[in-house]
Each structure stands twice: as structure tokens, then as C-alpha cells.
Design a protein around this motif. Structure first.
Motif, mmCIF file in Angstrom:
data_model
loop_
_atom_site.group_PDB
_atom_site.id
_atom_site.type_symbol
_atom_site.label_atom_id
_atom_site.label_comp_id
_atom_site.label_asym_id
_atom_site.label_seq_id
_atom_site.Cartn_x
_atom_site.Cartn_y
_atom_site.Cartn_z
ATOM 1 N N SER A 1 0.832 -1.096 0.022
ATOM 2 C CA SER A 1 -0.064 -0.056 -0.113
ATOM 3 C C SER A 1 0.856 1.410 0.073
ATOM 4 O O SER A 1 0.734 2.303 -0.541
ATOM 5 N N TRP B 1 0.997 3.895 -3.143
ATOM 6 C CA TRP B 1 0.799 5.348 -2.770
ATOM 7 C C TRP B 1 1.766 6.117 -3.209
ATOM 8 O O TRP B 1 1.570 7.080 -3.889
ATOM 9 N N GLY C 1 -0.382 7.427 -6.086
ATOM 10 C CA GLY C 1 -1.517 7.976 -5.397
ATOM 11 C C GLY C 1 -1.304 9.208 -5.483
ATOM 12 O O GLY C 1 -0.166 10.196 -5.690
ATOM 13 N N TRP D 1 -2.626 2.552 -8.178
ATOM 14 C CA TRP D 1 -3.035 2.969 -6.883
ATOM 15 C C TRP D 1 -4.513 2.389 -6.531
ATOM 16 O O TRP D 1 -4.902 1.917 -5.747
ATOM 17 N N LYS D 2 -5.271 3.100 -7.278
ATOM 18 C CA LYS D 2 -6.893 3.045 -7.216
ATOM 19 C C LYS D 2 -7.041 1.423 -7.577
ATOM 20 O O LYS D 2 -7.975 1.087 -6.880
ATOM 21 N N TYR E 1 -5.372 -1.093 -6.916
ATOM 22 C CA TYR E 1 -4.777 -1.881 -5.799
ATOM 23 C C TYR E 1 -5.807 -1.562 -4.617
ATOM 24 O O TYR E 1 -6.277 -2.553 -3.886
ATOM 25 N N ARG E 2 -6.211 -0.246 -4.472
ATOM 26 C CA ARG E 2 -7.108 0.086 -3.297
ATOM 27 C C ARG E 2 -8.198 -0.443 -3.161
ATOM 28 O O ARG E 2 -8.780 -0.992 -2.402
ATOM 29 N N ASP E 3 -8.978 -0.320 -4.560
ATOM 30 C CA ASP E 3 -10.343 -0.889 -4.833
ATOM 31 C C ASP E 3 -10.265 -2.551 -4.262
ATOM 32 O O ASP E 3 -11.356 -2.998 -3.508
ATOM 33 N N GLU F 1 -8.261 -3.833 -2.273
ATOM 34 C CA GLU F 1 -7.698 -4.110 -0.647
ATOM 35 C C GLU F 1 -8.883 -3.492 -0.070
ATOM 36 O O GLU F 1 -9.041 -4.169 1.130
ATOM 37 N N LYS F 2 -9.705 -2.491 -0.203
ATOM 38 C CA LYS F 2 -10.650 -2.324 0.504
ATOM 39 C C LYS F 2 -11.919 -3.357 0.354
ATOM 40 O O LYS F 2 -12.562 -3.830 1.629
ATOM 41 N N ASN G 1 -5.307 2.164 6.349
ATOM 42 C CA ASN G 1 -6.551 2.978 5.865
ATOM 43 C C ASN G 1 -6.218 4.385 6.466
ATOM 44 O O ASN G 1 -7.109 5.399 6.454
ATOM 45 N N TYR H 1 -4.458 7.840 3.270
ATOM 46 C CA TYR H 1 -4.943 8.954 2.653
ATOM 47 C C TYR H 1 -4.737 10.275 3.542
ATOM 48 O O TYR H 1 -4.453 11.248 2.712
#
Length: 378
Positions: A308, A312, A316, A322-323, A325-327, A329-330, A368, A371
Motif C-alpha cells: 500500500s 501510494w 497515489g 494505486w486505485k 490496488y486500493r479497490d 484492498e478495501k 486505512n 490517505y
């Protein structure tokens, strides 16, 4: 880079993200605060903890059968047969730190007392190293959300400023007992450095500088230690602590060497990405390897957190890598958090035992906090 000090300081004054009882980070921090031990550390199971039992014999209760077993092993340390003495010593070590109270009154012959003292030393050092690393990660989770020893926030009857203050005191005291080349020492240096850089408190300046000096003087033993040493040095740089440029150069060269030897390691791919961006201050030569498209739920939680951070820094907050991976991850980290009211483990994630739950809670929170706790770019 690392924590943005002005943003973090604004949270210390009460501007932390609003907590409505279901916020993932707030729930994780509440779990961590409840599971801090009286001495300020995290790692051992607190007396009031009602989470699932620990696995393995090291966590078994000190009941009559276990006490009798330990007593028999202690007696065997006086045996004439050298191999039997060694076997008994090894068995005592396998029992783990829980048996420390049974070892403190050293009795018997010289051989038994010497071997018992050695078992105690090894158990204490191992426990200190594990607890030091977990305690440092817990502090980073609080600091990453903007809470420091100055914070006035209270939850569940606990002052988070006191939680951080007590944790920092314990980490600073115990950091010097750790192997300077270990991941535990590196993460401790990162935590103390972040506490100083975030608040500019003279209370932690000398301790932060000493921690960085240890990192510089002890090249990392393994990839984990190397990755967090780089992070500790970057934190020191941002906090205007001093260290020679050679510390950066040596670790960059070692990171590239390790990556060439293990090109398929996601941990090393993420670690090298962070290292190149932080030290070379450029994204031109970054090789992401297999990080884009990787599924964090299939990684260990520390690798998922490092990935992460790496993505980022590389891409990021608006980049497609990044987006993407983050989707993913969430979809993994958010619904898997334990949220049932009334559970001792509320705010944690399922894991096998106290130490594993604590570490997952730390990294779950940190993933988390990216950001609002990190800037991106070289």
C-alpha cells in the motif's frame, strides 16, 4: 513521504477524523488501546482480555500439570547426562515466556542455576523483541491517525494521549535491549522518530537520535529489517535528525542486491519501490514487478501494508495503479474487520492469537490511514 507533520499536529488539537462508532481506523485504535498492558507495551495477552485463546503450548495456562512439567524439566538440568540437560533446556524454551514466573527463584546446583538463568535470558530477549516490534507498530497506528502524547481524546474511558505516552516510554526503555540489526529495532526507531517529527517535542529528540544512530551502526540482518530501516532513516531525514548519506547509499545497494536475488518476492518489490523513491527521489527507475494487480488478501498483512505504501508513493492518490490496488484492498480489509458489539476483539481482525491479532490491527489501521497521513511523491 512519511507523516505530514502539520496535518498530524492539527489532529492533535482535536481535528482527528470523526469517529461514529463504526469507522474502521477508530475501531482498530480502540481495540489497541484496550489491549495495551499496564507497563505500556503491546504483545502479551492482557489479564482482562476475553479474545479467543492462544494456540500452542506456550499459551497454555500455568495449571498444576504444566507446573509439574516445568518442575521436572528444571530438575533435569542437574542431570549428569549432558544431552538430557540440553534436552531439558530446549524443552523449557519451547514452553515460552509464560513460564517465567516459575524460573525466577533459581535453586539447585550451579549447573541448574546457570542453565535456568540462560533460559530466562533467552525468553526475556525473545519476548522483548516481539513486544517491541508490536508496540512500535501500535504507536505508529496512533501516530498515523494524528494522535500523540499531547492528545486529549478519550474513548472507552482511556486517554489516547496517555496510551501513546506510556507506549513511547516503554519502547524507548526497551529499544536498547533489542538487536540493533533487527526489524524490531528498525520499527522502534521509526516509531520514536515519527513521534518526534510529528510533535517536535524535546522530550523525544534525544531518544529519536539515539535510535537512528543504532540503525546506522547496524546494517539490517534480513529484508524486513532493511525495509523498515529505510523507513526509519526517511523519518529521521524529515525530522531533521542527523545521519551520514552513506547509510542511505549502503541500504539502497543492499536492497537492489536482495531484489535481484529474489525477484519474485512481493515484499522486496514493494520495499525496493519505497527505497528508490525515498532515497533517489525519483520514480524514473522504479520497477514495480508484480505489485500492480496483486491481491493483498493473499499476502501476509505486513506485505500488504508495505505494498500500500509503495503504490501510494508511486501512483497515489489519483493513479490507476494505486486505485486498482486500493479497490481490491478495501473489498478485503473493510468487511473482514470484527465489528460485533460487546466482543473483546471488536476492531481487530481474525488471527491466531494475541500477537497476530495486534499486528493485524496495527497494519489494518495503517493501511486505512494512508490517505490522510501520508503525502505521495519523491
Amino acid at each position: 513521504m512519511l507523516f505530514v507533520c502539520l496535518l498530524a499536529l492539527s489532529r492533535v488539537e482535536g481535528l482527528a477524523p470523526q469517529e461514529k462508532g463504526t469507522d474502521l481506523v477508530a475501531l482498530a485504535l480502540r481495540y489497541l488501546a484496550r489491549h495495551q498492558n499496564e507497563n505500556g507495551a503491546w504483545g502479551r495477552r492482557p489479564a482482562a482480555c476475553a479474545c479467543p485463546d492462544e494456540p500452542g503450548s506456550a499459551a497454555a495456562p500455568l495449571d498444576a500439570p504444566r507446573r509439574a512439567r516445568v518442575a521436572a524439566l528444571l530438575s533435569a538440568l542437574d542431570e549428569d547426562d549432558v544431552e538430557r540437560r540440553l534436552d531439558a533446556q530446549r524443552e523449557l524454551l519451547r514452553e515460552g515466556p509464560a513460564i517465567e514466573p516459575l524460573l525466577r527463584d533459581l535453586e539447585g546446583g550451579l549447573e541448574r542455576r546457570a542453565r535456568t538463568a540462560e533460559v530466562l535470558r533467552v525468553l526475556r530477549n525473545a519476548a522483548t523483541s516481539d513486544d517491541l516490534e508490536i508496540s512500535s507498530w501500535a504507536l505508529l497506528a496512533f501516530l498515523g491517525a494524528g494522535f500523540s502524547h499531547l492528545s486529549k481524546d478519550q474513548h472507552d474511558g482511556l486517554s489516547w494521549g496517555v496510551v501513546v505516552r506510556d507506549g513511547l516510554r516503554w519502547v524507548i526503555e526497551r529499544r536498547e535491549d533489542a538487536d540493533g540489526a533487527s526489524a524490531a529495532a528498525a520499527v522502534a526507531a521509526l516509531a520514536v522518530g515519527e513521534a518526534y517529527g510529528m510533535t517536535a517535542s524535546a522530550l523525544y529528540q534525544a531518544a529519536a537520535q539515539r535510535a537512528v544512530d543504532v540503525v546506522v551502526a547496524h546494517p539490517a540482518k534480513d529484508a524486513r529489517a532493511l525495509a523498515w530501516q529505510v523507513m526509519a532513516l526517511k523519518s529521521a531525514e524529515l525530522g531533521s535528525l542527523s545521519f551520514p548519506r552513506s547509510a542511505y547509499d549502503n541500504r539502497l545497494a543492499e536492497m537492489k542486491r536482495r531484489r535481484s536475488e529474489e525477484p519474485a518476492s512481493l515484499f522486496l518489490q514493494a520495499a525496493q519501490t519505497m527505497t528508490v523513491i525515498f532515497i533517489e527521489k525519483s520514480k524514473m527507475d522504479v520497477d514495480l514487478g508484480g505489485l500492480p494487480g496483486a491481491d493483498p488478501s493473499r499476502m501476509d498483512v505486513e506485505t500488504a501494508y508495505l505494498t500500500s505504501l509503495a503504490l501510494w508513493q508511486y501512483d497515489g492518490p489519483g493513479g490507476s495503479v494505486w486505485k486498482g490496488y486500493r479497490d481490491v484492498e478495501k473489498r478485503w480489509i473493510v468487511p473482514s474487520q470484527i465489528r460485533e458489539r460487546g466482543l473483546c476483539a471488536r476492531g481487530a481482525w481474525a488471527a491466531s492469537g494475541t500477537a497476530a491479532r495486534l499486528k493485524f490491527a496495527c497494519h489494518g489501521a495503517l493501511m486505512n490511514e494512508i490517505y490522510y497521513a501520508y503525502a505521495s511523491g519523491p
